[in-house]
Design an enzyme around this catalytic site. Structure first.
Site, mmCIF file in Angstrom:
data_model
loop_
_atom_site.group_PDB
_atom_site.id
_atom_site.type_symbol
_atom_site.label_atom_id
_atom_site.label_comp_id
_atom_site.label_asym_id
_atom_site.label_seq_id
_atom_site.Cartn_x
_atom_site.Cartn_y
_atom_site.Cartn_z
ATOM 1 C CE LYS A 176 -1.876 3.027 1.959
ATOM 2 N NZ LYS A 176 -1.574 4.453 1.602
ATOM 3 C CD GLU A 251 12.303 0.243 10.470
ATOM 4 O OE1 GLU A 251 13.009 1.220 10.801
ATOM 5 O OE2 GLU A 251 12.604 -0.920 10.730
ATOM 6 C CB CYS A 285 12.546 8.492 9.654
ATOM 7 S SG CYS A 285 13.595 7.345 8.771
ATOM 8 C CD GLU A 385 9.508 12.484 12.410
ATOM 9 O OE1 GLU A 385 8.393 11.951 12.498
ATOM 10 O OE2 GLU A 385 10.524 11.885 11.999
HETATM 11 P P1 NAI Z 1 1.449 8.630 7.838
HETATM 12 O O1 NAI Z 1 2.068 7.861 8.920
HETATM 13 O O2 NAI Z 1 0.033 9.084 8.002
HETATM 14 O O3 NAI Z 1 1.501 7.789 6.465
HETATM 15 C C1 NAI Z 1 2.373 6.718 6.191
HETATM 16 C C2 NAI Z 1 1.601 5.595 5.493
HETATM 17 O O4 NAI Z 1 0.617 5.079 6.377
HETATM 18 C C3 NAI Z 1 0.840 6.034 4.238
HETATM 19 O O5 NAI Z 1 0.908 4.997 3.282
HETATM 20 C C4 NAI Z 1 -0.572 6.206 4.750
HETATM 21 O O6 NAI Z 1 -1.554 6.061 3.747
HETATM 22 C C5 NAI Z 1 -0.670 5.075 5.760
HETATM 23 N N1 NAI Z 1 -1.692 5.237 6.797
HETATM 24 C C6 NAI Z 1 -2.140 6.386 7.356
HETATM 25 N N2 NAI Z 1 -3.072 6.127 8.283
HETATM 26 C C7 NAI Z 1 -3.226 4.781 8.324
HETATM 27 C C8 NAI Z 1 -4.054 3.892 9.093
HETATM 28 N N3 NAI Z 1 -4.918 4.341 10.007
HETATM 29 N N4 NAI Z 1 -3.929 2.569 8.880
HETATM 30 C C9 NAI Z 1 -3.059 2.087 7.969
HETATM 31 N N5 NAI Z 1 -2.282 2.873 7.217
HETATM 32 C C10 NAI Z 1 -2.344 4.206 7.388
HETATM 33 O O7 NAI Z 1 2.356 9.876 7.547
HETATM 34 P P2 NAI Z 1 1.947 11.248 6.839
HETATM 35 O O8 NAI Z 1 0.563 11.672 7.258
HETATM 36 O O9 NAI Z 1 2.191 11.077 5.407
HETATM 37 O O10 NAI Z 1 3.028 12.266 7.444
HETATM 38 C C11 NAI Z 1 2.815 12.875 8.704
HETATM 39 C C12 NAI Z 1 4.081 12.955 9.514
HETATM 40 O O11 NAI Z 1 4.574 11.643 9.757
HETATM 41 C C13 NAI Z 1 5.253 13.650 8.850
HETATM 42 O O12 NAI Z 1 5.204 15.022 8.985
HETATM 43 C C14 NAI Z 1 6.419 13.045 9.594
HETATM 44 O O13 NAI Z 1 6.601 13.695 10.827
HETATM 45 C C15 NAI Z 1 5.984 11.621 9.834
HETATM 46 N N6 NAI Z 1 6.512 10.688 8.803
HETATM 47 C C16 NAI Z 1 7.566 9.908 9.115
HETATM 48 C C17 NAI Z 1 8.116 9.086 8.149
HETATM 49 C C18 NAI Z 1 9.292 8.214 8.444
HETATM 50 O O14 NAI Z 1 10.074 7.928 7.549
HETATM 51 N N7 NAI Z 1 9.453 7.734 9.647
HETATM 52 C C19 NAI Z 1 7.609 9.061 6.783
HETATM 53 C C20 NAI Z 1 6.446 9.848 6.569
HETATM 54 C C21 NAI Z 1 5.940 10.648 7.554
#
Ligand code: NAI
Ligand code: MG
Length: 483
Positions: A176, A251, A285, A385
């Protein structure tokens, strides 16, 4: 007209069952560059049924010899190398990252396929005699149907580092991709199909977290979820996997310390400290966003770091001379801008770079690279973050002082230590509660090296042999040899 992209389920390109679509943007212009399938629970059911059937019928595992699974991955590596420039351009356009950095990502994707292609034939168990009349074996078996839910900052890499070990292990796999950046993830089925992967093993479903991601994390047909993304969603996924006791690896984010001691190679430490926050627009990250500097060199370091921020070339990601592109979305831009306001009220704004004045980029999601100095480790910009090019510079007095501050955070993903004193480097590395510690460097994440966080930065490890083990179960088989 923008490309209308489809899901890849059971070896076929298909629209979402309800036919919904969503827009994919070029973050440097705000222009719609594609539309993708807005998957819903019905699409998840189709993908899980297909993956489950493939896994349970046994033609993939154990039916496909390990050397064949390995060859598929080695061929995939070659195809990624052949398509490198096209994939890098696509990734750069979709994410807004500089084209040079996107090329580095694609090179590592190719190596991930090669690396795990090599592992496929080296997955071996063990055996042991208990006594003269009994022995047992430990068989390594795939966990079954595995799911990867991935983020937008390194779309193809974050997908490949899950898909490649899953295939090596013999799992069936459903990806996904992030709703912001599905484009390179939708290239993976073409690459793997050309490499000879049988239909039914790998599936890609695009869509949003709540509608396409969440149902994968509760589905009884899924055995494992590997997630990379925000800490908040990581917690939701751990909870939603509880009812079916899925194997969950997470992660998550970080607020990583970057420690500059007075005896460090000063120019190298400054360059590394700046790169650790400004590479990939700070959307990393493991970004070293808390820059701790020894009080004796603090003022010089702040001045140099401000110079670095000012010299970042923010602009069109497809331009080879650009060193920072736009943030991923309007939402992320607004989020980071709100932190710039918070920072101005909590600390001293030491300096900022510029955003582009090219009218073509006027609607892009740019923010200036920013250095805040005299930050208190308890300030919000030092605790939370931000995921943008925002640096918090914090002075320290001693090793004990900096270690205490470095560890005083809920996250524990990575740390960088700059010093020429080996003992000090090792003592500091030992005291820091983080999954990854770089000494005199920042951010290298070779595929061979395990990657993951302590504390609230995650559960489990990806990459290296550790990243393969998470796709394997161990079956103990006991044999009674008595007459
Ligand atoms: P997110 O954690 O919401 O999204 C990451 C993935 O999870 C996407 O594929 C999204 O569609 C999916 N997702 C979201 N809600 C879900 C749920 N309830 N169940 C299953 N899958 C779900 O991250 P987002 O909203 O894109 O970014 C927000 C913040 O997260 C960023 O500002 C940053 O601080 C952090 N982030 C950290 C990352 C890392 O590499 N550790 C990568 C992306 C975001
Ligand atoms: Mg989200």
């Amino acid at each position: 007209m923008a490309d209308a992209l489809q899901n890849y389920i059971d070896g076929k390109w298909v629209d979402a069952v309800e036919g919904g679509r969503f827009d994919v943007f070029d973050p440097s212009t705000g222009e719609v560059i594609a539309t993708a399938a807005d998957s819903q629970p019905a699409d998840v059911d189709r993908a899980v049924e297909a993956a489950r059937r493939t896994f349970d019928e046994g033609t993939w595992w154990p039916g496909t010899p390990a050397r064949e699974r390995g060859s598929i991955l080695l061929r995939a590596a070659d195809i990624v190398r052949r398509e490198r420039d096209r994939l890098a351009a696509l990734e750069s356009r979709d994410v807004g990252k500089p084209i040079g950095e996107a090329g580095d990502d694609i090179d590592e994707v190719a190596f991930m396929f090669e690396y795990y292609g090599g592992w496929a034939t080296k997955i071996a168990g063990e055996s042991q005699h208990v006594d003269a009349d009994a022995m047992f074996m430990v068989w390594k078996e795939p966990v079954g149907v595995a799911v990867g839910i991935t983020p937008w900052n390194y779309p193809m890499m974050m997908a490949a580092q899950k898909v490649a070990p899953a295939i090596a292990a013999g799992c069936a796999f459903i990806l996904k991709p992030p709703e912001q950046t599905p484009l390179t993830c939708l290239e993976l089925p073409k690459i793997l199909e050309e490499a000879g992967l049988p239909a039914g093993v790998f599936h890609v479903l695009t869509g949003f977290g709540e509608t396409a991601g969440a149902p994968l994390t509760t589905h009884p047909g899924v055995d494992k979820v590997g997630f990379t993304g925000s800490r908040e969603v990581g917690k939701i996924i751990m909870r939603s996997g509880a009812d079916t006791l899925k194997r969950v690896t997470l992660e998550l984010g970080g607020k990583s310390p970057n420690i500059v001691f007075a005896d460090a190679d000063f120019p190298a430490a400054i360059e590394g400290s700046a790169n650790g926050v400004f590479w990939n627009q700070g959307e990393i990250c493991s970004a070293g966003t808390r820059v701790f500097v020894d009080g004796g060199i603090y003022d010089d370091a702040v001045n140099e770091l401000v110079d670095r921020a000012a010299s970042v070339k923010v602009g069109d990601p497809q331009d080879e001379t650009t060193t920072m592109g736009p943030l991923i979305s309007k939402e992320q831009q607004e989020r980071v801008e709100s932190y710039l306001e918070v920072g101005a009220s909590e600390a001293r704004l030491a300096g900022q770079g510029a955003t582009p004045d090219d009218p073509k980029l006027a609607s892009g999601y740019f923010v200036p690279p920013t250095v805040f100095a005299d930050v208190d480790n308890s300030a919000r910009i030092a605790r939370e973050e931000i995921f943008g090019p925002v640096m918090a510079v914090i002075p320290f007095r001693s090793v004990d002082d900096v270690v205490a501050m470095a560890n005083d955070n809920d996250y524990g993903l990575a740390a960088a230590i700059w010093t020429n004193d080996v003992k000090k480097a090792m003592r500091t590395a030992q005291a820091i509660r983080a999954g990854i510690v770089w000494i005199n460097d920042t951010q290298p994440a070779p595929t061979e090296m395990p990657w993951g966080g302590y504390k609230q930065s995650g559960v489990g490890r990806e990459l290296g042999k550790h990243g393969l083990d998470d796709f394997l179960e161990e079956k103990a088989v006991y044999l009674n040899l008595a007459d």
